[in-house]
Design an enzyme around this catalytic site. Structure first.
Site, short mmCIF file in Angstrom:
data_model
loop_
_atom_site.label_atom_id
_atom_site.label_comp_id
_atom_site.label_asym_id
_atom_site.label_seq_id
_atom_site.Cartn_x
_atom_site.Cartn_y
_atom_site.Cartn_z
N GLU A 1 -43.81 -45.75 -31.21
CA GLU A 1 -44.22 -44.64 -30.36
C GLU A 1 -44.64 -45.11 -28.97
OE1 GLU A 1 -45.77 -40.91 -32.96
OE2 GLU A 1 -47.35 -41.97 -31.87
N HIS B 1 -33.27 -58.40 -52.01
CA HIS B 1 -32.23 -57.95 -52.94
C HIS B 1 -31.68 -56.59 -52.56
CE1 HIS B 1 -33.05 -61.37 -55.62
NE2 HIS B 1 -34.23 -61.30 -55.02
N LYS C 1 -40.98 -30.41 -32.95
CA LYS C 1 -41.94 -29.33 -33.18
C LYS C 1 -41.40 -28.03 -32.59
CE LYS C 1 -45.96 -32.39 -32.95
NZ LYS C 1 -47.12 -32.79 -32.17
O1 PA5 Z 1 -50.36 -41.81 -31.64
C1 PA5 Z 1 -50.54 -40.62 -31.59
O2 PA5 Z 1 -51.33 -40.10 -30.80
C2 PA5 Z 1 -49.83 -39.64 -32.52
O3 PA5 Z 1 -48.76 -40.17 -33.16
C3 PA5 Z 1 -50.82 -39.09 -33.52
O4 PA5 Z 1 -51.39 -40.17 -34.23
C4 PA5 Z 1 -50.23 -38.12 -34.54
O5 PA5 Z 1 -49.31 -37.26 -33.93
C5 PA5 Z 1 -51.34 -37.29 -35.16
O6 PA5 Z 1 -51.95 -36.52 -34.18
P1 PA5 Z 1 -53.33 -35.77 -34.38
O7 PA5 Z 1 -54.37 -36.77 -34.67
O8 PA5 Z 1 -53.56 -35.08 -33.08
O9 PA5 Z 1 -53.15 -34.80 -35.51
#
Ligand code: PA5
Length: 447
Positions: A289, A310, A424
């Site tokens: 990310e 494997h 989303k």
């Molecule tokens: O790194 C990030 O900010 C995102 O990937 C969040 O961890 C994930 O989308 C969860 O978001 P939230 O804590 O707002 O529910």
């Protein structure tokens, strides 16, 4: 004292020591930008000094709440997705008995995870189990609006209230969210849940050392003081003033960047201790990310070895030569199991008799590294002296720091995730969420 360390010797057949050393100044510049908050996404750099800023008082308070909740339940459901659950799961599973669910003399509640998917069977079957046990909920969402955990929370809150009554349920629920915004904050205020906040300047995937990770981990029996101490010590040795050679985060970031520029596009994090499976899941989110944007970034993948030799071993050995393998190696393991001798050695294994299983595993690790390097896969080794809270704290911070530097080397903002919104939008359009009418019309024409 030993630290989590990085060994890059087995990449030199692919990129030279000189190429990596030539990146020193650039890496220092990027690391300084993290430290001084002068780079992209600088509003989200609260994690950089987080370990050294957590006070004993904060830790004590978190432990007291965790103990109180743990004392009332047999099962703790942690609701969250991405950075709101992966850090907890990574550390808890790395430190837990492999068959914890079946152990009778457990001192701490079992942790179950919800809200990390929308699978009906998964939640339904969890509810079947929760019907028969005392359970509590820690619901975590920084934005407070993420669909997956919000749905799971609605369903489990309803279940818990029906099971124990609204008043008692209130004392079994803790919410961790933004200080003021989001639906979860509103709900927590209206229902009067105990809450913890996620600092504004710490993003989800960098939040494991905030209450997001510390509270559930403490409730699950993890020594969070040692975890934070480990992170604190790694904060010291990964700062911009630590010389390149002695700075594991700089070394790791420079090496993977040099390999990336030489055409290596996928990094596989390999463990030989399967308890580290979720460390890799956490790492994949962290790097994927943070780096994967603007058409750039190394794709993070993972394997549990020797299991996956494997299944994935063939590709690693002989598939497309775009791979980097990073091995998470645990130096000293605790349990002792020796291969027994057999008079007849019908299975042909007497050559292993008297050896610890760990010795066999270590030779499998070494042998595999050599084979993969020969096959064209450069290898980075990250060594944990032992699998304990302190070294896991070091490991988490080490990866975070290296990830920040890596993102800056690619010249992206490592602290946003604009691409996550795309799915989303179409999901909400398909579900006809109010406000998405235009999108719904467009998407229906495509079906
Ligand atoms: O790194 C990030 O900010 C995102 O990937 C969040 O961890 C994930 O989308 C969860 O978001 P939230 O804590 O707002 O529910």
């Amino acid at each position: 004292m030993e630290n989590v360390s990085v060994d890059i010797h087995k990449v030199f057949g692919f990129v030279s020591r000189m190429t990596i050393d030539a990146l020193q100044n650039l890496v220092k510049e990027k690391n300084t930008a993290l430290e001084n908050k002068t780079g992209k996404g600088s509003d989200f750099l609260g994690w950089v000094r987080l370990p050294s800023s957590i006070s004993e008082k904060d830790l004590k308070e978190i432990k007291a709440t965790a103990d109180q909740l743990a004392g009332k339940v047999d099962v703790l459901v942690v609701i969250g997705i991405g950075g709101s659950y992966l850090g907890t799961r990574a550390v808890h599973e790395a430190l837990s008995h492999s068959f914890l669910h079946l152990k009778s003399n457990r001192k701490f509640p079992i942790i179950l995870y919800a809200g990390q998917n929308i699978c009906e069977d998964y939640l339904n079957e969890m509810i079947e189990i929760l019907n028969a046990v005392r359970y509590g909920i820690i619901v975590i969402s920084k934005s407070g609006t993420t669909t997956e955990p919000a749905i799971a929370f609605r369903i489990l809150k309803d279940h818990l209230e029906n099971k124990v009554g609204k008043k008692e349920a209130k004392d079994l629920i803790i919410a961790i969210t933004d200080v003021k915004k989001g639906a979860l904050r509103n709900m927590a205020t209206s229902e009067q849940y105990k809450t913890y906040t996620i600092p504004d300047d710490v993003g989800g995937r960098f939040s494991v050392l905030t209450p997001v990770g510390l509270l559930p981990l403490a409730a699950g029996g993890v020594n969070i003081t040692a975890l934070v101490e480990g992170a604190r010590s790694m904060q010291k040795i990964t700062g911009p003033d630590v010389p390149f050679e002695q700075n594991p985060a700089s070394l790791y970031a420079a090496t993977r960047y040099a390999l990336y520029r030489s055409g290596k596009k996928i990094e596989i994090l390999a463990n030989y201790e399967n308890k580290l499976h979720f460390i890799a899941e956490w790492w994949k989110q962290l790097f994927g990310e943070s780096e994967g944007k603007e058409g750039k970034g190394i794709f993070p993948a993972s394997v549990d070895l020797t299991t996956d030799l494997h299944s994935m071993g063939q590709y690693i050995q002989e598939g497309e030569r775009i791979l980097i393998e990073t091995v998470l190696s645990v130096k000293k393991t605790m349990s002792k199991l020796v291969v027994p001798t057999e008079a007849e050695s019908l299975d042909g294994l007497n050559f292993l008799a008297g050896k610890r299983l760990d010795e066999v595993n270590k030779m499998a690790e070494l042998g595999t590294v050599l084979a993969h390097v020969d096959g064209g896969v450069p290898n980075i080794r990250i060594t944990l002296p032992e699998l304990n809270e302190f070294y896991l704290g070091q490991l988490l911070y080490f990866f975070q720091r290296a990830c920040g530097i890596s993102g800056y080397l690619l010249d992206v903002n490592p602290f946003d995730q604009p691409g996550v919104e795309a799915y989303k939008k179409s999901m909400f359009a398909l579900l006809e969420k109010p406000g998405f009418e235009e999108e719904t019309k467009k998407i229906k024409q495509r079906l």
